[in-house]
Design an enzyme around this catalytic site. Structure first.
Site, PDB file in Angstrom:
ATOM      1  CE  LYS A  79      -3.933   2.097   2.456  1.00 53.00           C
ATOM      2  NZ  LYS A  79      -4.889   1.949   3.581  1.00 53.00           N
ATOM      3  CB  SER A 154      -8.338   3.862   2.610  1.00 53.41           C
ATOM      4  OG  SER A 154      -7.476   3.196   3.542  1.00 53.41           O
ATOM      5  CB  SER A 178      -8.923   1.087   5.550  1.00 50.51           C
ATOM      6  OG  SER A 178      -9.664   2.275   5.549  1.00 50.51           O
TER       7      SER A 178
END
Length: 496
Positions: A79, A154, A178
């Protein structure tokens, strides 16, 4: 079976045995990325040569006899909120466009030490603020099950990359759901470890008392292996727990719930939930009973107040954390023509560099922390947080683990909730309490909704440092459902 369809554990074993090289595995996934990325947009940064160079180093280490972990040579998507010294780290924001950190996050460093090969940096909602990955400054990520739907957020780039077979593993962060919410809507496994069980050092902060790094994978064992690879005490993180990492891999291999007491959270299975989500959830509750678990209903009334409390606490911490992006030291700088003051340059830069959702949360948090309102808003929200933690503690005196749907609906269409922040925030209704309390929680696939044929996730919650219980229950559910799906839930996904 092609290399991209093998599990991470299988790939690690093949590489360790010398039956395939890390370079070959990396090339297979890079080729898959070249095919899928124009449709998915899961990655913000990919450098084929850098990835293959990492893989060659791992192959050399293994050939020299160095003992590495069970995931040595296995690719992982990372990420783009973790600092990486050899790749840009943008948090999907224009304000950090092109920034290359001079250091690695602890999670990044531990991935490298364990021999994992970082394929690239994945897309996300800007600064991890969102539930759909529509808030990225670099374009929307699409759900591999249906390209008109969101992949959650997210960490939507990380979930989509794993679901689309671009990577066998990926990293994410979970501040209010998330990891678990995107895992649910893309049909994969996503784990939020106990807060403090995985280091936040080098993680671009959104809400420091909530942010938790965790793994994505296509099965429970792979997720446990990845969590074990990067978890553990870190003296560089003042909130890191100085305690042994729970034996999550052993728990994932146990896959047995006989004799366990499982609590169904009464407040998370009623009005407002998609019928297909509830149908799959009730089926899996019956499945747990058939596997020898004792299932009881548990009431946690304050969970209903978790969402408003979270949207005071998280924006307040966001307001404080994002004050560092001031155009004075690094990142974007707008209007610095020699005629403007530092304050004017700062205002112009933040106006141009932050997206609408980030600005919304900064303003909300600044208001909640302002003089005369602190006690009424932020202070009250922290009291609610304490009550939620106590209700979790009381529940875990009655049961070993709690279960609920991971999210009230399946993946929603891109754009459907973009102009309705409240509807967007409701995607995290079931996940937020575990962030406020800091306990462990995982999402595992439990079937497809009848209405749209899209994945449904089961959330399993365990006490602080009870991460192994999440894996034990999740693995038992996964094992029991494997024969029904014949090759895993993702085998039911439409081909890209």
């Amino acid at each position: 079976m092609s290399l991209i369809h093998k599990t991470a554990a299988e790939l690690g074993a093949l590489i360790a045995a010398g039956e395939v090289s890390s370079v070959e595995v990396a090339e297979a996934h890079l080729d898959r990325m070249a095919e899928a990325e124009p449709k998915i947009n899961a990655f913000l940064h990919v450098d084929r040569e850098t990835t293959l160079a990492q893989a060659r180093v791992v192959d050399d280490r293994l050939r020299s006899g160095e003992r590495l972990g069970p995931l040595a040579g296995v690719p992982v998507a990372h990420k783009d909120i973790f600092a990486t010294r050899d790749m840009p780290t943008t948090a999907a924001s224009k304000i950090l466009e092109g920034w290359r950190p001079p250091y690695d996050a602890t999670v990044t460093g531990r991935l490298r030490e364990a021999g994992l090969v970082i394929l690239g940096k994945t897309n996300l909602d800007e600064f991890a603020m969102g539930s759909s990955t529509e808030n990225s400054a670099y374009g929307v990520t699409r759900n591999p099950w249906d390209l008109t739907r969101v992949p959650g957020g997210s960490s939507g780039g990380s979930s989509a990359a794993v679901a689309a077979y671009e990577a066998p593993l990926s990293t994410g962060t979970d501040t209010g759901g998330s990891i678990r919410q995107p895992a649910s809507v893309t049909g994969i496994v996503g784990m939020k470890p106990t807060y403090g069980g995985s280091s936040r050092y080098g993680l671009i902060a959104f809400a420091s008392s909530l942010d938790t790094p965790g793994p994505f994978a296509r099965n429970v064992l792979d997720a446990a292996l990845l969590q074990e690879a990067f978890s553990g005490h870190d003296p560089l993180d003042s909130t890191s727990i100085d305690a042994p990492v729970p034996s999550v891999v052993e728990a994932a291999r146990t896959a047995d719930v006989a004799g366990m007491r499982i609590g169904v959270v009464k407040e998370f299975a009623g009005e407002g939930y998609q019928p297909g989500v509830l149908a799959r959830f009730h089926e899996v509750v019956q499945l747990l009973e058939s596997l020898g678990a004792k299932v009881v209903e548990v009431s946690c009334p304050s969970f209903a107040t978790a969402l408003p409390a979270y949207y005071l606490i998280a924006p307040s911490e966001c307001s404080s954390n994002l004050a560092r992006f001031d155009a004075m030291r690094y990142g974007l700088r707008v209007g610095d023509d020699g005629t403007r003051s530092a304050e004017e340059v700062m205002a112009l830069t933040r106006a141009a560099g932050f997206g609408p959702e980030v600005k919304r949360r900064i303003m909300l948090g600044t208001y909640a922390l302002s003089s005369g309102y602190y006690d009424a808003y932020y202070g009250q929200a922290q009291k609610v947080r304490t009550v939620i933690s106590r209700e979790f503690e009381a529940a875990f005196h009655q049961v070993d683990a709690l279960v609920s749907p991971t999210t009230p609906t399946t993946a929603f269409p891109i754009g459907e909730r973009a102009d309705d922040p409240i509807a967007m925030y409701l995607a995290d209704l079931c996940t937020i309490p575990s962030n406020l309390a800091g306990n462990a929680a995982i999402s595992v696939p439990c079937g497809l909704a009848d209405e749209d044929g899209l994945p449904v996730g089961l959330q399993i919650m365990a006490p602080v440092l009870g991460d192994d219980r999440c894996y034990r229950v999740g693995a038992a559910v996964e094992k029991a459902l494997e024969s029904r799906w014949g090759g895993g839930l993702l085998s039911k996904a439409p081909a890209l």
